[in-house]
Scaffold this motif. Structure first.
Motif, PDB file in Angstrom:
ATOM      1  N   GLY A 128       0.772  -1.234   0.000  1.00  0.00           N
ATOM      2  CA  GLY A 128       0.000   0.000   0.000  1.00  0.00           C
ATOM      3  C   GLY A 128       0.801   1.280   0.000  1.00  0.00           C
ATOM      4  N   VAL A 129       2.111   1.208   0.277  1.00  0.00           N
ATOM      5  CA  VAL A 129       2.893   2.432   0.416  1.00  0.00           C
ATOM      6  C   VAL A 129       3.084   3.174  -0.908  1.00  0.00           C
ATOM      7  N   PRO A 130       3.444   2.500  -2.023  1.00  0.00           N
ATOM      8  CA  PRO A 130       3.605   3.251  -3.293  1.00  0.00           C
ATOM      9  C   PRO A 130       2.337   4.013  -3.681  1.00  0.00           C
ATOM     10  N   ASP A 131       1.170   3.361  -3.539  1.00  0.00           N
ATOM     11  CA  ASP A 131      -0.083   4.051  -3.872  1.00  0.00           C
ATOM     12  C   ASP A 131      -0.351   5.201  -2.907  1.00  0.00           C
ATOM     13  N   ARG A 132       0.004   4.990  -1.662  1.00  0.00           N
ATOM     14  CA  ARG A 132      -0.210   6.037  -0.658  1.00  0.00           C
ATOM     15  C   ARG A 132       0.646   7.251  -0.977  1.00  0.00           C
ATOM     16  N   ILE A 133       1.892   7.019  -1.373  1.00  0.00           N
ATOM     17  CA  ILE A 133       2.776   8.123  -1.746  1.00  0.00           C
ATOM     18  C   ILE A 133       2.182   8.912  -2.903  1.00  0.00           C
ATOM     19  N   GLU A 134       1.661   8.198  -3.904  1.00  0.00           N
ATOM     20  CA  GLU A 134       1.099   8.890  -5.062  1.00  0.00           C
ATOM     21  C   GLU A 134      -0.123   9.709  -4.671  1.00  0.00           C
ATOM     22  N   ARG A 135      -0.945   9.179  -3.768  1.00  0.00           N
ATOM     23  CA  ARG A 135      -2.121   9.938  -3.325  1.00  0.00           C
ATOM     24  C   ARG A 135      -1.703  11.198  -2.571  1.00  0.00           C
ATOM     25  N   ILE A 136      -0.678  11.061  -1.750  1.00  0.00           N
ATOM     26  CA  ILE A 136      -0.189  12.218  -1.004  1.00  0.00           C
ATOM     27  C   ILE A 136       0.295  13.302  -1.967  1.00  0.00           C
ATOM     28  N   LEU A 137       1.092  12.904  -2.939  1.00  0.00           N
ATOM     29  CA  LEU A 137       1.637  13.880  -3.888  1.00  0.00           C
ATOM     30  C   LEU A 137       0.538  14.537  -4.705  1.00  0.00           C
ATOM     31  N   LYS A 138      -0.423  13.755  -5.134  1.00  0.00           N
ATOM     32  CA  LYS A 138      -1.530  14.328  -5.930  1.00  0.00           C
ATOM     33  C   LYS A 138      -2.362  15.294  -5.096  1.00  0.00           C
ATOM     34  N   SER A 139      -2.478  15.017  -3.791  1.00  0.00           N
ATOM     35  CA  SER A 139      -3.248  15.931  -2.938  1.00  0.00           C
ATOM     36  C   SER A 139      -2.578  17.299  -2.817  1.00  0.00           C
ATOM     37  N   HIS A 140      -1.276  17.332  -3.129  1.00  0.00           N
ATOM     38  CA  HIS A 140      -0.532  18.602  -3.111  1.00  0.00           C
ATOM     39  C   HIS A 140      -0.307  19.130  -4.535  1.00  0.00           C
ATOM     40  N   GLY A 141      -0.989  18.523  -5.508  1.00  0.00           N
ATOM     41  CA  GLY A 141      -0.864  18.974  -6.879  1.00  0.00           C
ATOM     42  C   GLY A 141       0.457  18.627  -7.525  1.00  0.00           C
ATOM     43  N   LEU A 142       1.102  17.540  -7.066  1.00  0.00           N
ATOM     44  CA  LEU A 142       2.422  17.176  -7.571  1.00  0.00           C
ATOM     45  C   LEU A 142       2.354  15.885  -8.403  1.00  0.00           C
TER      46      LEU A 142
END
Length: 327
Positions: A313-327
Motif C-alpha cells: 500500500g505504500v507506493p499508492d499512498r505516496i502517489e495519493r499524497i503527492l496528488k493531494s498537493h498537486g504534484l
C-alpha cells in the motif's frame, strides 16, 4: 516619496503572513514572518497614466535558505501571486516579483544565532530535524528510548548524557545544542520540576523563539510553558509512545513545518523496513505542504528502495499524497 510603495514593509509583512495562514499555507507564512522584508521599486511604465512595479524582498536565515534552496523559486512564485492579489486595488502599484535571499550577516534582534550547517555539532545527524530533549537525569532510560523511536522518523535528538564526550566541558556542549536545535521537547516529570537546569534549558529555547513542546509525564508544565498545550503521557505508559505526536506537532507548527517535512520525506525515502515505510508515509499525510523536490525524492525512493516499493500500500499512498498537493 516618488516610486515608494503605499504601505510600509512592516504592514506588507504582517498582512501577507496572515493571508497565507488563512489560506492554509503555513510554510510560506513562516518564511514571511521570519524574514526581513523590503519593497523595492524596479520599473516605471508611463503608459495610461503610469504604473510602478515593485519587487518583494525576503531575507531569511542562512540555515533556512540552505534547506529551501532546491524549491526556492516555487516559494517565490507563490508569494508573488498572493501579494499581487492582496494589493490588486492599487492600480498604479504592482508587486511584480519576489526575491528570497539568505541573511549573510548571521543572527539579529538579540536572538542566539544557530550555527551554519558547515559548523554544526557532530552529534546532529545531517538532514534530520534537530530536537533537544530536556529532561531530569533520573529519566535517562525512558528518554533514551524516546530518542531511538524518533530517530526512525527523521529526528536527531540531543540527550546530554549520551551525546557529550567525556573530555568536553558539559555546559559548553549543552549550550551548543541549545543554540543549534530547531525545537525543544521538555519531559515534565516531578523530578523535572525540581531540576536546577531544566528550566534554564527551556528558557534559552523560548528566548530563541524556537518551538517548545512540553510532555506532561507525571507533572503539568509550569512557568512560561504552562500555557502551551502539552502532550499527555500517563506515568505508566512508555515515554516513547509520544514519538508520533511529537512529529505531528512539528509538522503543523509554522516554525518547524519546513524542516520537519524535509526530514520526514528523507526518512521515508530511506526507510529500512516495510514497517517504517508505512509509518512514515502515514505521518507524511499530515504535512501541510510538499514541493516538487519532495515528489522527485519520493518517486525515486519508490523505484530504488525495495522497502518502500514492496511495502503493501505504500507506493499508492505516496502517489495519493503527492496528488493531494498537486504534484
Amino acid at each position: 516619496m516618488a516610486n515608494e510603495f503605499p504601505e510600509s514593509p512592516e504592514t506588507v509583512q504582517s498582512t501577507l503572513a496572515r493571508v497565507l495562514e488563512l489560506q492554509n499555507a503555513p510554510t510560506d507564512a513562516q518564511l514571511v514572518r521570519m524574514a526581513s522584508v523590503s519593497i523595492t521599486h524596479v520599473e516605471h511604465d508611463s503608459w495610461q497614466g503610469g504604473t510602478d512595479y515593485y519587487q518583494l524582498g525576503l531575507r531569511i536565515p542562512l540555515e533556512v535558505f540552505v534547506q529551501l534552496q532546491p524549491t526556492i523559486e516555487e516559494h517565490e512564485k507563490r508569494l508573488q501571486a498572493v501579494a499581487a492579489g492582496i494589493w490588486r486595488d492599487l492600480d498604479s502599484h504592482v508587486v511584480s516579483s519576489t526575491r528570497i535571499a539568505p541573511d549573510r550577516k548571521g543572527g539579529s534582534g538579540g536572538v542566539i544565532a544557530a550555527p551554519t550547517p558547515g559548523v554544526m555539532p557532530a552529534y546532529w545527524t545531517p538532514g534530520a530535524f534537530r530536537l533537544f530533549l530536556s529532561h531530569h537525569h533520573s529519566q535517562r532510560v525512558a528518554v533514551g528510548q524516546l530518542r531511538t523511536e524518533v530517530s526512525w522518523l527523521g529526528i536527531s535528538a540531543f540527550v546530554a548524557h549520551d551525546d557529550i564526550e567525556p573530555n568536553q566541558v558539559w555546559q559548553v556542549e549543552i549550550e551548543k545544542a541549545l543554540q543549534s536545535c530547531e525545537a525543544l521537547t521538555a519531559i515534565v516529570s516531578p523530578d523535572f520540576v525540581e531540576s536546577k537546569w531544566c528550566d534554564q534549558e527551556v528558557g534559552i529555547a523560548l528566548g530563541r523563539h524556537v518551538e517548545v513542546l512540553p510532555i506532561a509525564w507525571g507533572a503539568p508544565p509550569h512557568g512560561f510553558i504552562g500555557k502551551i498545550q502539552a502532550v499527555p503521557v500517563a506515568r505508566g505508559q512508555p515515554l516513547a509512545s509520544a514519538a508520533h505526536t511529537i512529529v505531528s506537532v512539528l509538522l503543523k507548527s509554522p516554525r518547524t513545518s519546513v524542516s520537519m517535512t524535509n526530514a520526514l520525506v528523507g526518512a521515508l525515502a530511506h526507510a529500512p523496513s516495510y514497517a517504517m515505510a508505512k509509518t512514515t508515509a502515514g505521518l507524511l499525510e499530515q504535512a501541510p505542504a510538499l514541493a516538487a523536490a519532495h515528489a522527485s525524492q519520493l518517486r525515486r525512493a519508490r523505484a530504488e528502495n525495495d522497502q518502500v516499493r514492496d511495502a503493501f500500500g505504500v507506493p499508492d499512498r505516496i502517489e495519493r499524497i503527492l496528488k493531494s498537493h498537486g504534484l
